[in-house]
Design a protein around this motif. Structure first.
Motif, mmCIF file in Angstrom:
data_model
loop_
_atom_site.group_PDB
_atom_site.id
_atom_site.type_symbol
_atom_site.label_atom_id
_atom_site.label_comp_id
_atom_site.label_asym_id
_atom_site.label_seq_id
_atom_site.Cartn_x
_atom_site.Cartn_y
_atom_site.Cartn_z
ATOM 1 N N LEU A 146 0.869 -1.172 0.000
ATOM 2 C CA LEU A 146 0.000 0.000 0.000
ATOM 3 C C LEU A 146 0.907 1.224 0.000
ATOM 4 O O LEU A 146 1.681 1.423 0.934
ATOM 5 C CB LEU A 146 -0.902 0.008 1.243
ATOM 6 N N LYS A 147 0.828 2.025 -1.056
ATOM 7 C CA LYS A 147 1.669 3.208 -1.155
ATOM 8 C C LYS A 147 0.930 4.395 -0.546
ATOM 9 O O LYS A 147 -0.208 4.674 -0.909
ATOM 10 C CB LYS A 147 2.044 3.479 -2.607
ATOM 11 N N VAL A 148 1.605 5.082 0.373
ATOM 12 C CA VAL A 148 1.012 6.192 1.114
ATOM 13 C C VAL A 148 1.729 7.479 0.731
ATOM 14 O O VAL A 148 2.957 7.514 0.689
ATOM 15 C CB VAL A 148 1.124 5.954 2.641
ATOM 16 N N SER A 149 0.958 8.531 0.460
ATOM 17 C CA SER A 149 1.553 9.836 0.165
ATOM 18 C C SER A 149 1.183 10.810 1.283
ATOM 19 O O SER A 149 0.373 10.497 2.152
ATOM 20 C CB SER A 149 1.061 10.375 -1.180
ATOM 21 N N SER A 150 1.764 11.989 1.220
ATOM 22 C CA SER A 150 1.460 12.991 2.244
ATOM 23 C C SER A 150 0.016 13.485 2.135
ATOM 24 O O SER A 150 -0.521 14.036 3.087
ATOM 25 C CB SER A 150 2.426 14.178 2.128
ATOM 26 N N ASN A 203 -7.680 7.785 7.495
ATOM 27 C CA ASN A 203 -8.830 6.897 7.702
ATOM 28 C C ASN A 203 -9.010 5.935 6.525
ATOM 29 O O ASN A 203 -9.339 4.765 6.725
ATOM 30 C CB ASN A 203 -10.111 7.700 7.923
ATOM 31 N N SER A 204 -8.788 6.415 5.319
ATOM 32 C CA SER A 204 -8.904 5.559 4.136
ATOM 33 C C SER A 204 -7.799 4.507 4.100
ATOM 34 O O SER A 204 -8.049 3.344 3.793
ATOM 35 C CB SER A 204 -8.841 6.395 2.861
ATOM 36 N N VAL A 205 -6.581 4.930 4.427
ATOM 37 C CA VAL A 205 -5.466 3.990 4.458
ATOM 38 C C VAL A 205 -5.699 2.950 5.559
ATOM 39 O O VAL A 205 -5.442 1.768 5.367
ATOM 40 C CB VAL A 205 -4.119 4.728 4.658
ATOM 41 N N VAL A 216 7.327 7.609 1.094
ATOM 42 C CA VAL A 216 8.527 8.368 0.754
ATOM 43 C C VAL A 216 8.321 9.791 1.247
ATOM 44 O O VAL A 216 7.400 10.486 0.816
ATOM 45 C CB VAL A 216 8.789 8.363 -0.768
ATOM 46 N N GLY A 217 9.157 10.230 2.183
ATOM 47 C CA GLY A 217 9.077 11.579 2.717
ATOM 48 C C GLY A 217 8.428 11.618 4.089
ATOM 49 O O GLY A 217 7.700 10.709 4.489
ATOM 50 N N ALA A 218 8.704 12.703 4.798
ATOM 51 C CA ALA A 218 8.230 12.851 6.171
ATOM 52 C C ALA A 218 6.708 12.918 6.254
ATOM 53 O O ALA A 218 6.100 12.308 7.136
ATOM 54 C CB ALA A 218 8.836 14.103 6.797
ATOM 55 N N GLY A 219 6.082 13.660 5.349
ATOM 56 C CA GLY A 219 4.622 13.785 5.359
ATOM 57 C C GLY A 219 3.930 12.459 5.113
ATOM 58 O O GLY A 219 2.949 12.114 5.768
ATOM 59 N N ALA A 220 4.474 11.680 4.177
ATOM 60 C CA ALA A 220 3.900 10.372 3.874
ATOM 61 C C ALA A 220 4.089 9.415 5.045
ATOM 62 O O ALA A 220 3.181 8.651 5.387
ATOM 63 C CB ALA A 220 4.534 9.802 2.612
ATOM 64 N N ALA A 221 5.266 9.451 5.673
ATOM 65 C CA ALA A 221 5.515 8.590 6.832
ATOM 66 C C ALA A 221 4.564 8.943 7.975
ATOM 67 O O ALA A 221 4.046 8.057 8.665
ATOM 68 C CB ALA A 221 6.965 8.723 7.287
ATOM 69 N N ASN A 222 4.306 10.224 8.169
ATOM 70 C CA ASN A 222 3.366 10.680 9.193
ATOM 71 C C ASN A 222 1.967 10.109 8.947
ATOM 72 O O ASN A 222 1.331 9.570 9.857
ATOM 73 C CB ASN A 222 3.336 12.209 9.213
ATOM 74 N N GLN A 223 1.492 10.206 7.709
ATOM 75 C CA GLN A 223 0.162 9.694 7.384
ATOM 76 C C GLN A 223 0.105 8.173 7.552
ATOM 77 O O GLN A 223 -0.897 7.630 8.008
ATOM 78 C CB GLN A 223 -0.224 10.071 5.953
ATOM 79 N N ALA A 224 1.183 7.481 7.210
ATOM 80 C CA ALA A 224 1.218 6.026 7.330
ATOM 81 C C ALA A 224 1.142 5.590 8.790
ATOM 82 O O ALA A 224 0.396 4.667 9.132
ATOM 83 C CB ALA A 224 2.490 5.478 6.675
ATOM 84 N N GLU A 242 15.024 7.765 -10.467
ATOM 85 C CA GLU A 242 15.879 8.276 -9.400
ATOM 86 C C GLU A 242 15.763 7.377 -8.174
ATOM 87 O O GLU A 242 14.669 6.966 -7.802
ATOM 88 C CB GLU A 242 15.418 9.698 -9.047
ATOM 89 N N GLU A 243 16.891 7.068 -7.552
ATOM 90 C CA GLU A 243 16.909 6.217 -6.353
ATOM 91 C C GLU A 243 16.516 7.055 -5.136
ATOM 92 O O GLU A 243 17.100 8.103 -4.874
ATOM 93 C CB GLU A 243 18.316 5.638 -6.165
ATOM 94 N N ARG A 244 15.498 6.592 -4.401
ATOM 95 C CA ARG A 244 15.017 7.305 -3.208
ATOM 96 C C ARG A 244 14.952 6.332 -2.041
ATOM 97 O O ARG A 244 14.818 5.131 -2.232
ATOM 98 C CB ARG A 244 13.605 7.866 -3.439
ATOM 99 N N THR A 245 15.004 6.858 -0.828
ATOM 100 C CA THR A 245 14.849 6.043 0.373
ATOM 101 C C THR A 245 13.413 6.180 0.852
ATOM 102 O O THR A 245 12.890 7.283 0.978
ATOM 103 C CB THR A 245 15.818 6.500 1.478
ATOM 104 N N ALA A 246 12.793 5.047 1.120
ATOM 105 C CA ALA A 246 11.403 5.034 1.581
ATOM 106 C C ALA A 246 11.336 4.321 2.924
ATOM 107 O O ALA A 246 12.225 3.549 3.281
ATOM 108 C CB ALA A 246 10.518 4.303 0.569
ATOM 109 N N MET A 247 10.266 4.593 3.659
ATOM 110 C CA MET A 247 9.957 3.837 4.881
ATOM 111 C C MET A 247 9.041 2.703 4.467
ATOM 112 O O MET A 247 8.077 2.924 3.740
ATOM 113 C CB MET A 247 9.215 4.704 5.898
ATOM 114 N N ARG A 248 9.362 1.509 4.930
ATOM 115 C CA ARG A 248 8.485 0.367 4.702
ATOM 116 C C ARG A 248 7.983 -0.083 6.058
ATOM 117 O O ARG A 248 8.768 -0.289 6.987
ATOM 118 C CB ARG A 248 9.234 -0.764 4.013
ATOM 119 N N LEU A 249 6.673 -0.180 6.209
ATOM 120 C CA LEU A 249 6.054 -0.621 7.450
ATOM 121 C C LEU A 249 5.366 -1.956 7.205
ATOM 122 O O LEU A 249 4.449 -2.025 6.400
ATOM 123 C CB LEU A 249 5.024 0.408 7.944
ATOM 124 N N ILE A 250 5.837 -2.980 7.880
ATOM 125 C CA ILE A 250 5.182 -4.288 7.816
ATOM 126 C C ILE A 250 4.190 -4.319 8.976
ATOM 127 O O ILE A 250 4.579 -4.140 10.128
ATOM 128 C CB ILE A 250 6.195 -5.453 7.975
#
Length: 86
Positions: free
Chosen positions: A4-8, A13-15, A34-42, A74-82
């Protein structure tokens, strides 16, 4: 495992509803942000999903990790939450 890909701009509630559905269907879910805002929402979504699943007797745990992803070549670092039941 479905990712499930999460954005800022994702509604937590939907996620959370998507997380709960995937957990009920397959037993575990994987979120990618990917990014602080997306990690916050996740993270908010995981907390809300715990509330959705608690009445069913399902207690969720979340295992965070970093992962490299390619976005627009472009190579980016993402947070992955299992996310899985305890």
């Amino acid at each position: 495992m479905e990712i499930l890909k999460v954005s800022s701009k994702s509604a937590p509630n939907s996620v959370a509803g998507a997380i709960a559905g995937v957990i009920r269907e397959s037993g575990s879910a994987e979120l990618q942000a990917v990014g602080a805002g997306a990690a916050n929402q996740a993270i908010k979504a995981v907390a809300i999903a715990r509330g959705y699943l608690a009445p069913s007797g399902i207690d969720l745990i979340c295992v965070p990790a970093f992962v490299s992803v390619e976005i627009d070549g472009e190579e980016r670092t993402a947070m992955r939450l299992i996310v899985e039941p305890r």
